[in-house]
Motif scaffolding. Structure first.
Motif, PDB file in Angstrom:
ATOM      1  N   PHE A   6     -17.918  39.605  38.254  1.00 26.35           N
ATOM      2  CA  PHE A   6     -18.473  38.629  39.218  1.00 26.35           C
ATOM      3  C   PHE A   6     -17.506  37.463  39.295  1.00 26.35           C
ATOM      4  O   PHE A   6     -16.609  37.333  38.457  1.00 26.35           O
ATOM      5  N   LEU A   8     -17.183  33.437  39.057  1.00 28.86           N
ATOM      6  CA  LEU A   8     -17.910  32.313  38.457  1.00 28.86           C
ATOM      7  C   LEU A   8     -17.583  31.020  39.199  1.00 28.86           C
ATOM      8  O   LEU A   8     -16.414  30.724  39.441  1.00 28.86           O
ATOM      9  N   ARG A  10     -18.258  26.795  39.254  1.00 32.16           N
ATOM     10  CA  ARG A  10     -18.739  25.680  38.437  1.00 32.16           C
ATOM     11  C   ARG A  10     -18.809  24.417  39.282  1.00 32.16           C
ATOM     12  O   ARG A  10     -17.870  23.620  39.290  1.00 32.16           O
ATOM     13  N   ASP A  54     -22.778  28.432  37.809  1.00 30.72           N
ATOM     14  CA  ASP A  54     -23.120  27.891  36.491  1.00 30.72           C
ATOM     15  C   ASP A  54     -23.513  26.425  36.646  1.00 30.72           C
ATOM     16  O   ASP A  54     -22.672  25.590  36.996  1.00 30.72           O
TER      17      ASP A  54
ATOM     18  N   MET B   1     -10.303  41.494  38.846  1.00 27.65           N
ATOM     19  CA  MET B   1     -10.962  40.182  38.730  1.00 27.65           C
ATOM     20  C   MET B   1      -9.983  39.141  38.176  1.00 27.65           C
ATOM     21  O   MET B   1      -9.293  39.403  37.199  1.00 27.65           O
ATOM     22  N   ILE B   4      -9.875  33.380  34.009  1.00 31.56           N
ATOM     23  CA  ILE B   4     -10.057  31.935  33.933  1.00 31.56           C
ATOM     24  C   ILE B   4      -9.457  31.449  32.622  1.00 31.56           C
ATOM     25  O   ILE B   4      -9.666  32.064  31.571  1.00 31.56           O
ATOM     26  N   PRO B  21     -14.386  36.382  33.832  1.00 26.03           N
ATOM     27  CA  PRO B  21     -15.673  35.673  33.743  1.00 26.03           C
ATOM     28  C   PRO B  21     -16.763  36.507  33.081  1.00 26.03           C
ATOM     29  O   PRO B  21     -17.653  35.981  32.431  1.00 26.03           O
ATOM     30  N   ALA B  67     -16.094  32.010  29.400  1.00 23.45           N
ATOM     31  CA  ALA B  67     -15.652  30.959  30.324  1.00 23.45           C
ATOM     32  C   ALA B  67     -16.506  29.698  30.212  1.00 23.45           C
ATOM     33  O   ALA B  67     -16.105  28.629  30.659  1.00 23.45           O
ATOM     34  N   GLN B  68     -17.697  29.837  29.582  1.00 25.46           N
ATOM     35  CA  GLN B  68     -18.559  28.659  29.424  1.00 25.46           C
ATOM     36  C   GLN B  68     -18.215  27.847  28.177  1.00 25.46           C
ATOM     37  O   GLN B  68     -18.853  26.840  27.906  1.00 25.46           O
TER      38      GLN B  68
END
Ligand SMILES: Cc1cc2nc3c(=O)[nH]c(=O)nc-3n(C[C@H](O)[C@H](O)[C@H](O)COP(=O)(O)OP(=O)(O)OC[C@H]3O[C@@H](n4cnc5c(N)ncnc54)[C@H](O)[C@@H]3O)c2cc1C
Ligand code: FES
Ligand code: FES
Lengths: 285, 159
Positions: A6, A8, A10, A54, B1, B4, B21, B67-68
């Motif tokens: 997917f 992402l 922010r 997010d 993909m 990041i 991600p 990624a968080q």
């Protein structure tokens, strides 16, 4: 057990998050809050969103604000935050009583109250609380804001009236007057599991009799709701064990419980009867 | 993909990685950072084997995306011992047979470590509640509880 790919996003504020929802509305876009329901669903590939937004960076949503007899809980307030929050009236005590029944400590450290409301699991404790207290859900899209009453929010198991381009920014709860009585009881087979049935009851006692009675049931039907038939039994009556048993029976009779391979409808109905009775006794103590 | 770039602190060391991600934080720690002490069992939040400490909070690393983790302070089981000197909780687990196969142990250690640091005076009832979060298929839990009780005393500096 790995999520599908997917993109992402922010966003840096709520307006941008709402714009992103509109922009990717055709590509199964989802909000990522605590991730404690969404990530498992993605791991099982029950959900395959093309885009995730997010919202964890949006500090503006992490607030609990109180004014004019109402409490607003922002979309980033996490389950565990309730333990240390100073929330007015009996509402604060009620939320603190309900919270530890949700999942386990590490899950509560990330999961959010609004995420629970958006996910709308029939057994969710916060969904039950919202239904019982007639909460108002605060939605926002790129084009405007909308307030949705809890009774219009749930449209079925894991389904709500939130539109694809809308984000839930918070939930508004009433400040229950000091002295309001409440009781909460749920049944699950193991600590932290989703409840097979749960009851939340709230009432006030004035001049010895019950007023403002609310009885909410979760986990039994496809979404939690208030059960007017049970509330009517309590109205204007003096609290007693016999009265509470009658209220439990009235609730059970009014339910149309779900059935699954391990739990018969009749079992959920019996549970509802006992849980309501127990919660009422707890409230009267 | 597209990937990041993420940077965070892992057990006191700054790390920079490029991740897809969809990679969970558990996988990023294990595969991109090479720290395989964090285990993955169920990968959907039920078993607790992947429990780590992120910014002081005890969390499931299979339910966060790598990624968080931007800017986060992360601690895994590898941070507990100093060389050959075990953490008090690790010593207590050894002494009370709090592990058999050891698969669940990193998760239990980080669960206990994070929650005891936040609440050093935790009573037994709270401990049972906290420990109910994680699954062990070997010990039957009583020895884990004994180990955590003793570990808590050792962490408080009591003999
Ligand atoms: C092992 C385990 C046990 C659990 N036990 C319980 C339990 O006993 N009771 C219970 O109630 N829950 C339980 N949960 C679920 C947990 O409470 C979740 O935190 C909650 O259901 C979802 O909140 P979240 O913030 O994690 O949302 P997410 O997982 O991030 O999102 C869930 C869904 O809601 C949507 N969403 C989230 N926030 C918003 C928003 N602001 N606007 C629009 N859409 C949004 C997402 O797009 C997604 O579809 C459990 C979870 C696990 C892993
Ligand atoms: S691997 Fe994360 S909870 Fe099981
Ligand atoms: S020691 Fe084997 S699973 Fe816990």
């Amino acid at each position: 057990m790995k999520p599908a790919p997917f993109t992402l996003h922010r966003p840096s504020d709520v307006a941008e998050a709402a714009q992103l929802l509109t922009r990717f509305a055709d590509d199964e876009v989802r909000i990522l809050a605590g991730g404690q329901s969404l990530v498992p669903m993605m791991a099982f590939r029950l959900a395959r969103p093309g885009h995730l937004i997010d919202i964890n960076g949006l500090g503006e949503l992490a607030q609990i604000t109180q004014s004019d007899g109402a409490i607003e809980i922002g979309a980033l307030v996490r389950h565990n935050d309730i333990a240390s929050a100073e929330i007015e009236g009996a509402t604060g005590a009620l939320l603190k009583k309900v919270m530890p029944n949700i999942a386990h400590h590490p899950i509560r450290a990330r999961g959010t109250i609004c995420g629970s409301l958006a996910h709308a699991d029939p057994s969710s404790e916060w969904c039950l609380s919202a239904a019982t207290l007639d909460a108002v859900l605060l939605a926002r899209s790129a084009t405007g804001k909308r307030e949705i009453a809890a009774r219009d929010w749930f449209t079925g198991a894991m389904s709500t009236s939130l539109q694809a381009d809308e984000l839930l920014t918070g939930v508004r709860l009433p400040v229950l007057p000091e002295g309001t009585r409440f009781g909460f009881q749920e049944f699950s087979r193991r600590k932290g599991d989703f409840a097979i049935c749960a009851a939340l009851v709230v009432f006030e006692i004035h001049y010895g009799v019950i007023e403002e009675a609310r009885i909410g049931i979760g986990g039994a039907e496809d979404h939690p709701r208030r059960i007017a038939e049970g509330e009517a039994v309590l109205k204007g009556q003096r609290p007693s064990a016999e009265l509470f048993a009658r209220a439990g029976a009235a609730v059970a009779a009014a339910l149309d419980p779900m059935e699954d391979h391990s739990t018969k409808a009749a079992y959920r109905r019996d549970l509802a009867c006992d849980l309501v009775e127990g919660a009422l006794q707890e409230a009267a103590r | 993909m597209s990937k990041i770039a993420v940077s965070f602190t892992l057990n006191g060391r700054k790390v920079e990685v490029e991740v897809e991600p969809r990679r969970t934080l558990a996988d990023v720690i294990r595969d991109d950072c090479g720290l395989t002490g964090t285990h993955t069992g169920c990968e959907h939040g039920v078993c607790g084997a992947c429990t780590i400490i992120v910014n002081g909070q005890t969390v499931r690393s299979c339910l966060m995306f790598g990624a968080q983790a931007e800017g986060a302070e992360i601690r895994t089981v590898e941070s507990l011992s100093a060389g050959d000197t075990l953490h008090p909780l690790q010593e207590a687990f050894v002494q009370h047979h709090g592990l058999q196969c050891g698969f669940c142990t990193p998760g239990f250690l980080m669960l206990a470590c994070g929650t005891l640091e936040a609440n050093p005076q935790m009573d037994e009832e709270e401990m049972r509640d906290i420990l109910s979060s994680n699954l062990c298929r070997c010990t039957g839990y009583e020895n884990i509880l004994k180990a955590v009780k003793d570990g808590a005393e050792r962490m408080r500096g009591e003999p």
